[in-house]
Structure formats: C-alpha cells, structure tokens
Design a protein around this motif. Structure first.
Motif, PDB file in Angstrom:
ATOM      1  N   ILE A  23       0.980  -1.395  -0.022  1.00  0.00           N
ATOM      2  CA  ILE A  23      -0.035   0.119   0.756  1.00  0.00           C
ATOM      3  C   ILE A  23       1.145   1.535   0.043  1.00  0.00           C
ATOM      4  N   ALA A  25       0.707   5.434   1.270  1.00  0.00           N
ATOM      5  CA  ALA A  25      -0.341   6.091   1.703  1.00  0.00           C
ATOM      6  C   ALA A  25       0.531   7.493   1.199  1.00  0.00           C
ATOM      7  N   TYR A  38       3.954   0.665   2.062  1.00  0.00           N
ATOM      8  CA  TYR A  38       3.713  -0.260   3.528  1.00  0.00           C
ATOM      9  C   TYR A  38       3.833  -1.686   3.182  1.00  0.00           C
ATOM     10  N   GLU A 394      -0.343   5.470   8.855  1.00  0.00           N
ATOM     11  CA  GLU A 394      -0.056   3.787   8.890  1.00  0.00           C
ATOM     12  C   GLU A 394      -1.612   3.476   9.140  1.00  0.00           C
ATOM     13  N   ALA A 397      -3.113   3.206   5.436  1.00  0.00           N
ATOM     14  CA  ALA A 397      -2.650   1.626   5.212  1.00  0.00           C
ATOM     15  C   ALA A 397      -3.668   0.499   5.382  1.00  0.00           C
TER      16      ALA A 397
END
Length: 405
Positions: A23, A25, A38, A394, A397
C-alpha cells in the motif's frame, strides 16, 4: 534494493486475514506531500519507506525519503517542486527499490462534508461529490483532488481509497456537534466536524488494551487541535466546521468573534476571498509576530523581538485553555498526549503548556521532557503526560487494506 518481493502473490483461496498487500499512503497538505509505503496484513503494518516533498512551489522545495531502518534513500533540494514532480519522484523510488506492483493507494482527505465520513473506494461519482464540498476545506481539498487525479494517471490499474480526517469525530454527541445556529443550517451540514481524526485514531490504537478512560490529545503542528476522548470515542474537539477554528495555529487565526469578520466586511470592504486569505494564511503565529509562521524561527527571534515572544505565549495559552475546557468536558483527565510536529519535537512548548495546567496537579519531569521520552510526567502528577508520534499514514494503509481486501 529489493525491500519486498512482489512475486510472492497469495493464492485466491487464502483467508482474508492472511492476505498481504503493498500500500502507498499519500498525505497531502496545503504545501507538502507526505508518503509511506507499507506491507499490510490483517493484524500488521510494516513501513518500508517514508518520505515527504516539502515546501511545494517554493524555492525551498525538498524531496526526502528513508527506509525502514531510517537510512536515507534520497534527499535533495528541488526548488519549485510541484505535486506532479513529487509523484514522479515517488514512482521512480518505487522502481528503484523493487516495490511494485502496488495493490492499493490510500489518500488522506481532510473534509468530505456531511456525505463522507468513513473511508471509501474512489470512483467518478465520489470525486464529483467531493468537488461539491471543497469550500469546507479550501486549503486542503483542491490539493487532495489534484493528487488523486495525478495518481490515477501514474497508477491507472491500482485501487484507490479516500480516508477522511473527520471520521474519528463522526459520533460526537449533539451537545458538542451542533452549532448555535438555525436548525435548518445544521440539517444542511453546517456543524462541528473536527479534524486530525487519523492522528487521533493512531494515538488510540497505540494504547491498545491500556487505553485510558479520559484521554486528551493535543495535536500541535502547522494545524493544531485539542480532542477529548472518552473510552476511545471522540466527545469534543476544538476545530469546528472547517480546520480554521479552535486554537491559534501557524497561519490560521483559530476561533474569532464572528463580529470581527462582519466588521472587516462592512467597515474595511473585505470580500470573501480577502477574508479567507486573512483567516487562513495571514493570521496565527505569522499574524501576531509579523515575522514567521514557523515556531523554530520565532524561538530564535524571541530573544530580541517582543511580538515573536507574544506569538509563542499566545499559542501556548490557547493550547492550555482548550485543554482545560476538554478536562471539564471529560470530568477530569487520566492522560494527556502531545503529538504533531510541534507536540512531538518542542520540549519548551510542551513545558509552557503544562505549566499552564499545574493548577490541576499536572507535573512534568523536565529531564524526560527534554529527552522527548514517551512518558514525561512525574510520578506525583495527577495524570500521565505522554509524547506519541502521529501515525496517520499507517491508519491510511490499514483502511486501504480493509477496503481493497
């Protein structure tokens, strides 16, 4: 450098909980583009790369990235770097590190208006609806839309997701959410939304099972807000309909007497564009000091410039005033968390804010504060005071993984 072997594709019959996705982000601001790559599974998020294109469209532009061990991958000045150029740099970095193909791209979107509060897959209809609520966040939404449009060109086959900063506050009680205006305006979406929701969400996740019942999150950066959280749920927050409200910020005024704006329009002849520029781009630390919106610059100047000192004092005063209000909302406080660029990195500002809260029994350990430790309060303090890094990317993600998987 091969940070991830994309050839390890999962079989179609693998349980969802075991599916691994790569992913990207993207976290676009009014003058920057942060990003992270990520590896995400059901219960784990591993950062492979993080970076930022800073000071977009200025001579001070830079592009930097580090790997999972915080070793630099790239770092150089790029005067007048544009968002489009920044995405080219990200694409080149992905190729150089072998991090392709991507499975999903997640975008932070500050404001989705009343229609969008929870993360959603991006399609043409969603983008058309988002265009209609640009005025809720005119500093941020146009940039986010530009980034989405450009990433669609760079990665046409990759699923894209929008994650809204207002989502964390969607369940605020009416007493905090409703503005004291005619009811029909509230029904049209004129209400308190709150922002920095992805940051708050990451702080709550950080606590895990040890989440305090009464938590206050002070997200202090170019944008700044104070949020009261009870048992993991937002119950009040300082920002309002737009990210311009609440406490004093770098260039934003924060809360104002509405009569000030009426006076400026009626007596000074300011139109909507001029008022918007005044409130969002010319006020806050910049407006008070007449010097800079950057807290670091103001601290250097404060030794000789009275207005620079005043700007810092007003910022801290505004913060502990809002925190005290949130203590009243929660009926007390168990933990105060500092996060955001200033909250995480400026020990002197943290100390000054906490000094303004000493009357409740809050006590700071000056040595731990200077070190920027996770816990910076003394054992005698009425509440814990912590410094946590905001992990918005995060959260983006995670949400992206959930929607594409």
């Amino acid at each position: 450098m091969d940070l991830l072997n994309p050839a390890n594709a999962e079989p179609d019959d693998e349980p969802i909980s075991g599916r691994e996705r790569l992913i990207l982000a993207l976290n676009s601001g009014s003058s920057s583009l942060k990003f992270g790559v990520y590896r995400v599974t059901f219960d784990h998020v591993l950062r492979l790369i993080s970076g930022e294109a800073q000071a977009l469209d200025t001579q001070a532009g830079r592009f930097d990235a580090i790997d999972a061990q915080h070793q630099p991958l790239v770092g150089h000045s790029v005067p007048m770097i544009t968002m489009k150029h920044a995405l080219h740099e990200i694409e080149r970095l992905l190729e150089q590190t072998g991090l392709q193909p991507l499975d999903g791209i997640g975008h932070r979107v500050v404001h989705g208006g009343p229609a969008f509060r929870q993360p959603c897959r991006i399609n043409l209809q969603v983008l058309e609806q988002l265009q209609q609520v640009i005025d809720f966040a005119p500093l941020h939404t146009p940039m986010a839309l530009s980034v989405i449009e450009e990433t669609s060109r760079h990665f046409p086959e990759v699923a894209q997701v929008m994650c809204f900063d207002t989502g964390f506050h969607a369940q605020m009680p009416a007493v905090a959410r409703v503005l004291a205006l005619p009811k029909e305006l509230c029904m049209q979406g004129v209400q308190r939304y709150g922002f920095h929701g992805l940051s708050c969400e990451s702080i709550v996740r950080r606590f895990g099972a040890s989440l305090p019942e009464r938590l206050i999150i002070a997200h202090l950066g170019n944008g700044a807000s104070i949020t009261a959280v009870r048992a993991g749920q937002s119950v009040d927050t300082s920002m309002g309909l737009t990210p311009s409200g609440g406490m004093i910020m770098s260039t934003r005024s924060g809360d104002l007497d509405p009569g000030v704006l009426i006076y400026l329009i009626r007596q000074k002849g300011l139109d909507v564009t001029a008022v918007e520029a005044l409130v969002d781009r010319q006020s806050g630390l910049l407006g008070i000091s007449g010097l800079s919106a950057d807290m670091r610059t103001l601290k250097i100047a404060a030794t000789t410039e009275a207005d620079a000192r005043l700007a810092i004092e007003m910022f801290c005063y505004s913060a502990y005033k809002q925190i005290a209000a949130m203590i009243a909302v929660l009926g007390g406080i168990d933990t105060l968390v500092f996060t955001g660029g200033i909250g995480e990195n400026d020990a002197a500002v943290r100390a000054q804010i906490c000094e303004g809260l000493a009357w409740i029994g809050l006590s700071l350990d000056s040595t731990l504060n200077q070190l920027g430790s996770d816990l910076i309060s003394t054992s005698e303090s009425i509440c814990a005071v912590r410094v946590f890094a905001s992990q918005e990317d995060e959260e983006i993600a995670r949400h992206t993984w959930q929607l594409i998987t």
